[in-house]
Design a protein around this motif. Sequence first.
Motif, PDB file in Angstrom:
ATOM      1  N   GLU A 144      43.546  34.133  51.281  1.00  0.00           N
ATOM      2  CA  GLU A 144      43.670  33.796  49.858  1.00  0.00           C
ATOM      3  C   GLU A 144      42.807  34.784  49.077  1.00  0.00           C
ATOM      4  OE1 GLU A 144      42.511  29.730  49.642  1.00  0.00           O
ATOM      5  OE2 GLU A 144      44.248  29.014  50.782  1.00  0.00           O
ATOM      6  N   TRP A 145      43.360  35.983  48.857  1.00  0.00           N
ATOM      7  CA  TRP A 145      42.588  37.052  48.244  1.00  0.00           C
ATOM      8  C   TRP A 145      42.929  37.212  46.769  1.00  0.00           C
ATOM      9  CZ3 TRP A 145      45.263  41.077  45.966  1.00  0.00           C
ATOM     10  CH2 TRP A 145      46.597  41.251  46.349  1.00  0.00           C
ATOM     11  N   THR A 146      41.966  37.754  46.036  1.00  0.00           N
ATOM     12  CA  THR A 146      42.164  38.136  44.640  1.00  0.00           C
ATOM     13  C   THR A 146      41.440  39.450  44.407  1.00  0.00           C
ATOM     14  OG1 THR A 146      42.214  35.819  43.924  1.00  0.00           O
ATOM     15  CG2 THR A 146      41.857  37.482  42.216  1.00  0.00           C
ATOM     16  N   TYR A 147      42.099  40.392  43.759  1.00  0.00           N
ATOM     17  CA  TYR A 147      41.486  41.663  43.370  1.00  0.00           C
ATOM     18  C   TYR A 147      41.341  41.610  41.855  1.00  0.00           C
ATOM     19  CZ  TYR A 147      41.000  46.813  43.029  1.00  0.00           C
ATOM     20  OH  TYR A 147      40.564  48.110  42.775  1.00  0.00           O
ATOM     21  N   LEU A 148      40.107  41.470  41.369  1.00  0.00           N
ATOM     22  CA  LEU A 148      39.858  41.237  39.945  1.00  0.00           C
ATOM     23  C   LEU A 148      39.314  42.496  39.279  1.00  0.00           C
ATOM     24  CD1 LEU A 148      40.143  38.880  37.957  1.00  0.00           C
ATOM     25  CD2 LEU A 148      37.721  38.395  38.305  1.00  0.00           C
ATOM     26  N   SER A 149      40.162  43.156  38.508  1.00  0.00           N
ATOM     27  CA  SER A 149      39.778  44.405  37.855  1.00  0.00           C
ATOM     28  C   SER A 149      39.081  44.156  36.527  1.00  0.00           C
ATOM     29  CB  SER A 149      41.013  45.279  37.593  1.00  0.00           C
ATOM     30  OG  SER A 149      41.503  45.837  38.778  1.00  0.00           O
ATOM     31  N   PRO A 150      37.988  44.867  36.279  1.00  0.00           N
ATOM     32  CA  PRO A 150      37.375  44.840  34.952  1.00  0.00           C
ATOM     33  C   PRO A 150      38.149  45.769  34.025  1.00  0.00           C
ATOM     34  CG  PRO A 150      36.163  46.333  36.361  1.00  0.00           C
ATOM     35  CD  PRO A 150      37.239  45.727  37.217  1.00  0.00           C
ATOM     36  N   GLY A 161      31.075  33.670  27.526  1.00  0.00           N
ATOM     37  CA  GLY A 161      32.028  32.790  28.191  1.00  0.00           C
ATOM     38  C   GLY A 161      33.461  33.044  27.781  1.00  0.00           C
ATOM     39  N   ALA A 162      33.668  34.030  26.887  1.00  0.00           N
ATOM     40  CA  ALA A 162      35.016  34.337  26.412  1.00  0.00           C
ATOM     41  C   ALA A 162      35.598  35.510  27.195  1.00  0.00           C
ATOM     42  CB  ALA A 162      34.985  34.674  24.923  1.00  0.00           C
ATOM     43  N   TYR A 163      36.867  35.409  27.517  1.00  0.00           N
ATOM     44  CA  TYR A 163      37.567  36.528  28.166  1.00  0.00           C
ATOM     45  C   TYR A 163      39.054  36.223  28.176  1.00  0.00           C
ATOM     46  CZ  TYR A 163      37.672  33.420  32.274  1.00  0.00           C
ATOM     47  OH  TYR A 163      37.860  32.364  33.121  1.00  0.00           O
ATOM     48  N   ARG A 164      39.842  37.258  28.421  1.00  0.00           N
ATOM     49  CA  ARG A 164      41.277  37.096  28.628  1.00  0.00           C
ATOM     50  C   ARG A 164      41.630  37.542  30.043  1.00  0.00           C
ATOM     51  NH1 ARG A 164      44.545  40.577  24.697  1.00  0.00           N
ATOM     52  NH2 ARG A 164      42.707  41.943  24.758  1.00  0.00           N
ATOM     53  N   ILE A 165      42.664  36.936  30.599  1.00  0.00           N
ATOM     54  CA  ILE A 165      43.166  37.309  31.919  1.00  0.00           C
ATOM     55  C   ILE A 165      44.501  38.022  31.745  1.00  0.00           C
ATOM     56  CG2 ILE A 165      44.150  36.440  34.075  1.00  0.00           C
ATOM     57  CD1 ILE A 165      41.267  36.228  34.259  1.00  0.00           C
ATOM     58  N   HIS A 179      37.170  46.480  27.018  1.00  0.00           N
ATOM     59  CA  HIS A 179      35.769  46.287  27.395  1.00  0.00           C
ATOM     60  C   HIS A 179      35.469  44.820  27.663  1.00  0.00           C
ATOM     61  CE1 HIS A 179      34.258  44.682  23.395  1.00  0.00           C
ATOM     62  NE2 HIS A 179      35.494  45.028  23.124  1.00  0.00           N
ATOM     63  N   ILE A 180      34.310  44.612  28.303  1.00  0.00           N
ATOM     64  CA  ILE A 180      33.754  43.282  28.514  1.00  0.00           C
ATOM     65  C   ILE A 180      32.308  43.451  28.939  1.00  0.00           C
ATOM     66  CG2 ILE A 180      34.227  42.997  30.993  1.00  0.00           C
ATOM     67  CD1 ILE A 180      35.183  40.122  30.326  1.00  0.00           C
ATOM     68  N   SER A 181      31.479  42.474  28.671  1.00  0.00           N
ATOM     69  CA  SER A 181      30.113  42.526  29.185  1.00  0.00           C
ATOM     70  C   SER A 181      30.132  42.170  30.666  1.00  0.00           C
ATOM     71  CB  SER A 181      29.197  41.557  28.426  1.00  0.00           C
ATOM     72  OG  SER A 181      29.500  40.209  28.770  1.00  0.00           O
ATOM     73  N   THR A 182      29.170  42.701  31.393  1.00  0.00           N
ATOM     74  CA  THR A 182      29.065  42.376  32.815  1.00  0.00           C
ATOM     75  C   THR A 182      28.892  40.875  33.013  1.00  0.00           C
ATOM     76  OG1 THR A 182      27.818  44.443  32.938  1.00  0.00           O
ATOM     77  CG2 THR A 182      27.970  43.156  34.950  1.00  0.00           C
ATOM     78  N   GLU A 183      28.163  40.251  32.102  1.00  0.00           N
ATOM     79  CA  GLU A 183      27.921  38.813  32.191  1.00  0.00           C
ATOM     80  C   GLU A 183      29.214  38.012  32.046  1.00  0.00           C
ATOM     81  OE1 GLU A 183      24.161  40.813  31.576  1.00  0.00           O
ATOM     82  OE2 GLU A 183      26.130  41.025  30.646  1.00  0.00           O
ATOM     83  N   ASP A 184      30.097  38.410  31.122  1.00  0.00           N
ATOM     84  CA  ASP A 184      31.346  37.675  30.945  1.00  0.00           C
ATOM     85  C   ASP A 184      32.356  37.991  32.051  1.00  0.00           C
ATOM     86  OD1 ASP A 184      30.700  36.079  28.801  1.00  0.00           O
ATOM     87  OD2 ASP A 184      31.333  37.536  27.298  1.00  0.00           O
ATOM     88  N   TYR A 185      32.295  39.202  32.603  1.00  0.00           N
ATOM     89  CA  TYR A 185      33.112  39.475  33.790  1.00  0.00           C
ATOM     90  C   TYR A 185      32.696  38.529  34.915  1.00  0.00           C
ATOM     91  CZ  TYR A 185      35.016  41.736  37.923  1.00  0.00           C
ATOM     92  OH  TYR A 185      35.664  41.984  39.112  1.00  0.00           O
ATOM     93  N   LEU A 202      46.719  41.111  42.017  1.00  0.00           N
ATOM     94  CA  LEU A 202      45.822  41.872  41.151  1.00  0.00           C
ATOM     95  C   LEU A 202      45.743  41.157  39.817  1.00  0.00           C
ATOM     96  CD1 LEU A 202      44.415  44.475  39.963  1.00  0.00           C
ATOM     97  CD2 LEU A 202      46.723  45.361  39.575  1.00  0.00           C
ATOM     98  N   ALA A 203      44.536  40.910  39.348  1.00  0.00           N
ATOM     99  CA  ALA A 203      44.331  40.323  38.037  1.00  0.00           C
ATOM    100  C   ALA A 203      43.313  41.177  37.285  1.00  0.00           C
ATOM    101  CB  ALA A 203      43.847  38.877  38.148  1.00  0.00           C
ATOM    102  N   HIS A 204      43.277  41.001  35.979  1.00  0.00           N
ATOM    103  CA  HIS A 204      42.480  41.859  35.105  1.00  0.00           C
ATOM    104  C   HIS A 204      41.773  41.006  34.066  1.00  0.00           C
ATOM    105  CE1 HIS A 204      41.355  44.868  32.269  1.00  0.00           C
ATOM    106  NE2 HIS A 204      42.446  44.865  31.539  1.00  0.00           N
ATOM    107  N   VAL A 205      40.497  41.324  33.822  1.00  0.00           N
ATOM    108  CA  VAL A 205      39.686  40.567  32.864  1.00  0.00           C
ATOM    109  C   VAL A 205      39.183  41.500  31.772  1.00  0.00           C
ATOM    110  CG1 VAL A 205      37.602  39.188  32.578  1.00  0.00           C
ATOM    111  CG2 VAL A 205      38.916  38.982  34.669  1.00  0.00           C
ATOM    112  N   ALA A 206      39.307  41.069  30.532  1.00  0.00           N
ATOM    113  CA  ALA A 206      38.775  41.834  29.396  1.00  0.00           C
ATOM    114  C   ALA A 206      38.688  40.911  28.187  1.00  0.00           C
ATOM    115  CB  ALA A 206      39.672  43.039  29.073  1.00  0.00           C
ATOM    116  N   TYR A 207      38.075  41.413  27.124  1.00  0.00           N
ATOM    117  CA  TYR A 207      38.036  40.660  25.877  1.00  0.00           C
ATOM    118  C   TYR A 207      39.401  40.771  25.191  1.00  0.00           C
ATOM    119  CZ  TYR A 207      32.943  40.253  26.158  1.00  0.00           C
ATOM    120  OH  TYR A 207      31.662  39.944  26.545  1.00  0.00           O
TER     121      TYR A 207
END
Length: 207
Positions: A144-150, A161-165, A179-185, A202-207
Amino acid sequence: MRILLFGATGMIGSRIAAEAGKRGHEVTGATRSGKDGTLAADASDVDTVARLAAGHDAVVLAVAPSRGGIEASESLLEVGRGVLHGVRRAGVRRLVVVGGAGILEVSPGVRVVDTPGFPEDFLPWTLAQVALFGLVQGNADDLEWTYLSPPAMVEPGERTGAYRIGDHQLLTDGEGNSHISTEDYAVAFVDELERGELTRRLAHVAY
C-alpha cells in the motif's frame, strides 16, 4: 501508529517526524549517520530494513539523493530496492515516499524536469526521484504505497494546516507559484499516513 522513518533529520523528514509525534504516533527515526538520536542504518541493506521495520505499521522513505552525477540515481534506487524488499520481509504493507516535483507535468506530456531552462545543477537529483517513482510503481503492487510529491518550491515556514491535493499535474496558485511550507507538506504527509486515501498512486501537495 508505529512509524519507521528513513531520513529523519532532513529538512522534510524532520518535519514529518515532528508532526507525527505531535499527533501521538511513535516514530523511529533512522539516518545514515545515526545523529540526533536516530538509529544508524543503511536503507539499501535489506536485512537492516527488515529488522528495523518489524513491528511497525508504516515505513516512510524521506532519503534525499546525492546531487552528484549519475551516482545520484543509482544510489537512491539502491535505497528504494532495499526498502521495498525489507518492508516485505518485515510484513509491513504501508510505504509512503517523499517524492520530487520533477515528475509532475506542467502541460500534457511535459514534465517539470523537461522544461527549457531547468537548472542543470538539480538535474541528477531530480532524475533520481523520477527513477525512484518508476521503481516503486513497477515493483510494489503488493504494498500500500504512496509517492507524495511536493510542489516546485518547498521550504521551512508557517504551519497553517492548509493544502491542496493533486495528481500528476503541477499545482499553482493564482499568481502562478507552486509552493508550500515544509511544515504544511508534513501535515499533508501525516494526514495520508493516517487516512490511506492515496494508495498505489502518485499524489501531489501544494497550496
